[in-house]
Enzyme design. Structure first.
Site, PDB file in Angstrom:
ATOM      1  NE  ARG A  63      51.808  49.632  80.280  1.00 33.35           N
ATOM      2  CZ  ARG A  63      52.471  49.052  79.290  1.00 33.35           C
ATOM      3  NH1 ARG A  63      52.272  47.798  79.018  1.00 33.35           N
ATOM      4  NH2 ARG A  63      53.341  49.731  78.588  1.00 33.35           N
ATOM      5  CB  THR A  64      46.272  52.541  83.242  1.00 33.26           C
ATOM      6  OG1 THR A  64      47.212  51.660  83.846  1.00 33.26           O
ATOM      7  CG2 THR A  64      45.116  52.737  84.194  1.00 33.26           C
ATOM      8  CE  LYS A  92      44.650  80.712  77.613  1.00 36.53           C
ATOM      9  NZ  LYS A  92      43.231  80.784  77.217  1.00 36.53           N
ATOM     10  NE  ARG A 113      48.172  56.146  85.558  1.00 35.01           N
ATOM     11  CZ  ARG A 113      48.832  55.009  85.323  1.00 35.01           C
ATOM     12  NH1 ARG A 113      49.978  55.016  84.689  1.00 35.01           N
ATOM     13  NH2 ARG A 113      48.342  53.865  85.725  1.00 35.01           N
ATOM     14  CG  HIS A 146      47.172  51.855  90.000  1.00 37.27           C
ATOM     15  ND1 HIS A 146      45.955  52.048  89.386  1.00 37.27           N
ATOM     16  CD2 HIS A 146      48.062  51.644  88.978  1.00 37.27           C
ATOM     17  CE1 HIS A 146      46.107  51.951  88.075  1.00 37.27           C
ATOM     18  NE2 HIS A 146      47.372  51.715  87.805  1.00 37.27           N
TER      19      HIS A 146
HETATM   20  C1  NCD Z   1      51.751  50.658  87.065  1.00 41.56           C
HETATM   21  C2  NCD Z   1      51.605  52.077  87.526  1.00 41.56           C
HETATM   22  O1  NCD Z   1      51.369  52.982  86.696  1.00 41.56           O
HETATM   23  O2  NCD Z   1      51.666  52.272  88.723  1.00 41.56           O
HETATM   24  N1  NCD Z   1      51.321  50.472  85.753  1.00 41.56           N
HETATM   25  C3  NCD Z   1      50.012  50.158  85.550  1.00 41.56           C
HETATM   26  O3  NCD Z   1      49.136  50.954  85.749  1.00 41.56           O
HETATM   27  N2  NCD Z   1      49.746  48.900  85.191  1.00 41.56           N
HETATM   28  C4  NCD Z   1      53.055  50.029  87.364  1.00 41.56           C
HETATM   29  C5  NCD Z   1      54.317  50.694  86.926  1.00 41.56           C
HETATM   30  O4  NCD Z   1      54.317  51.726  86.266  1.00 41.56           O
HETATM   31  O5  NCD Z   1      55.363  50.108  87.231  1.00 41.56           O
END
Ligand code: NCD
Length: 335
Positions: A63-64, A92, A113, A146
């Protein structure tokens, strides 16, 4: 601390100030209006069609990832992605720092991420000391932060409370795995920028909110309550921020999942406890913390949060590339 329109990297919730939050939310509202017409979409997609972004997402995400991917597309940015470091030269023996530095030569923006806390900050700092720095956006760093989720959560709260005096003075409860959930940590920090917001932390004892967050709230004089009793809090608050148990970390911290999740879940019958105009949020993905029967309740705003996320990310990228005034100007001229 950044000034209103000056942002380069987006790394932590603490880097923002209140005027910035108001500006990015205003810009997201304007971008949505512009995007309503074909001409407006064409304008937006012409803005950064000379730029390329790398989405370095080495921790599970759809989703992100797609939210950022769509935000880039709206602005015309071309995207490339690394999802699995096993397919890169890291196998490597290359360090991750070298890998990302190599990528920075091809791209104008890095969206990242990572499972390590502070990794995005470390990369941004490393790139700042080279002769070709590029903006880095933290799209989730370990159990730590986040920040773009916190921006979209603030945007959602601001829209929800726009006819009720905004976010100032509201009571907001965080529920679930507050120790390992990075979304609630970043949002708790961001909410300190609003006046008179009281925060409630409702979690099983072993997953209660980190001491570092509580010390910060005390330092800046924010009122809070730490509790284990969800039912008692539900009727008092204006917003409830549910989270899932982050059990992907169990192996690392040796914590077990012997918790009664029911106690930190909301069922249809619990909705009668909420204020009639409260909002129920969740960063998603959800498990059983919110029963799907609640989805059609007007107080459930988690699907709106998803959509708000894409638009706030468009606004963030537009601000990083200093296009905000240009977009406001287009909006004023066209409407
Ligand atoms: C969250 C995350 O990745 O921290 N998801 C997101 O980015 N909406 C929440 C989660 O994974 O519970």
């Amino acid at each position: 601390m950044i000034n209103n329109r000056k942002i380069f990297h987006c790394l932590t919730a603490q880097q923002f100030n209140r005027p910035f939050l108001e500006e990015i939310c205003d810009l997201a509202d304007v971008i949505r209006k512009v995007a309503n017409s074909k001409a407006g979409m064409e304008f937006l997609s012409s803005l950064l069609n000379h730029k390329r972004a790398m989405l370095y997402f080495v921790q599970p995400s759809t989703r992100t990832f797609l939210s950022f991917y769509s935000a880039c597309q709206i602005l015309g940015i071309k995207c490339a992605e690394v999802r699995d470091p096993r397919t890169s030269s890291e196998v490597k023996g290359e360090s991750e720092e070298d890998t990302v530095r190599t990528f920075s030569s091809y791209f104008d923006l890095i969206i990242m991420r990572h499972f390590k806390a502070n990794f995005a900050e470390k990369i941004a700092h490393m790139l700042d000391n080279t002769n070709r720095t590029v903006p880095v956006i933290n799209a989730g760093s370990g159990k730590d932060q986040h920040p773009t989720q916190a921006l979209l959560d603030v945007y959602t709260l601001r829209r929800s409370f726009q006819h009720r005096g905004g976010i100032d003075g509201k009571k907001i409860a965080f529920v679930g795995d507050l120790l390992r959930g990075r979304t609630n940590r970043s949002l708790a920090l961001l909410l300190t920028l609003f006046d008179g917001v009281k925060q409630y932390f409702v979690a099983p004892p072993q997953f209660q909110i980190g001491e570092d967050i509580l010390r910060y709230l005390e330092k800046v004089g924010v009122e809070y309550e730490v509790t284990y009793d969800l039912k008692q809090v539900l009727s008092q608050v204006d917003a409830i921020y549910m989270t899932r148990i982050q059990d992907e970390w169990d192996a690392e911290d040796g914590t077990t999942s012997e918790i009664d999740i029911e106690k930190y879940s909301i069922k249809k019958e619990d909705m009668s406890l909420l204020k009639p105009d409260a909002v129920l949020m969740h960063p998603l993905p959800r498990r059983q913390e919110i029963s799907p029967e609640i989805d059609n309740d007007p107080r459930a705003v988690y699907w709106r949060q998803v959509r708000n996320g894409m638009w706030i990310r468009v606004a963030l990228i537009a601000m990083i590339f200093k296009l905000d005034l240009y977009i406001h100007d287009y909006h004023i001229r066209s409407y």
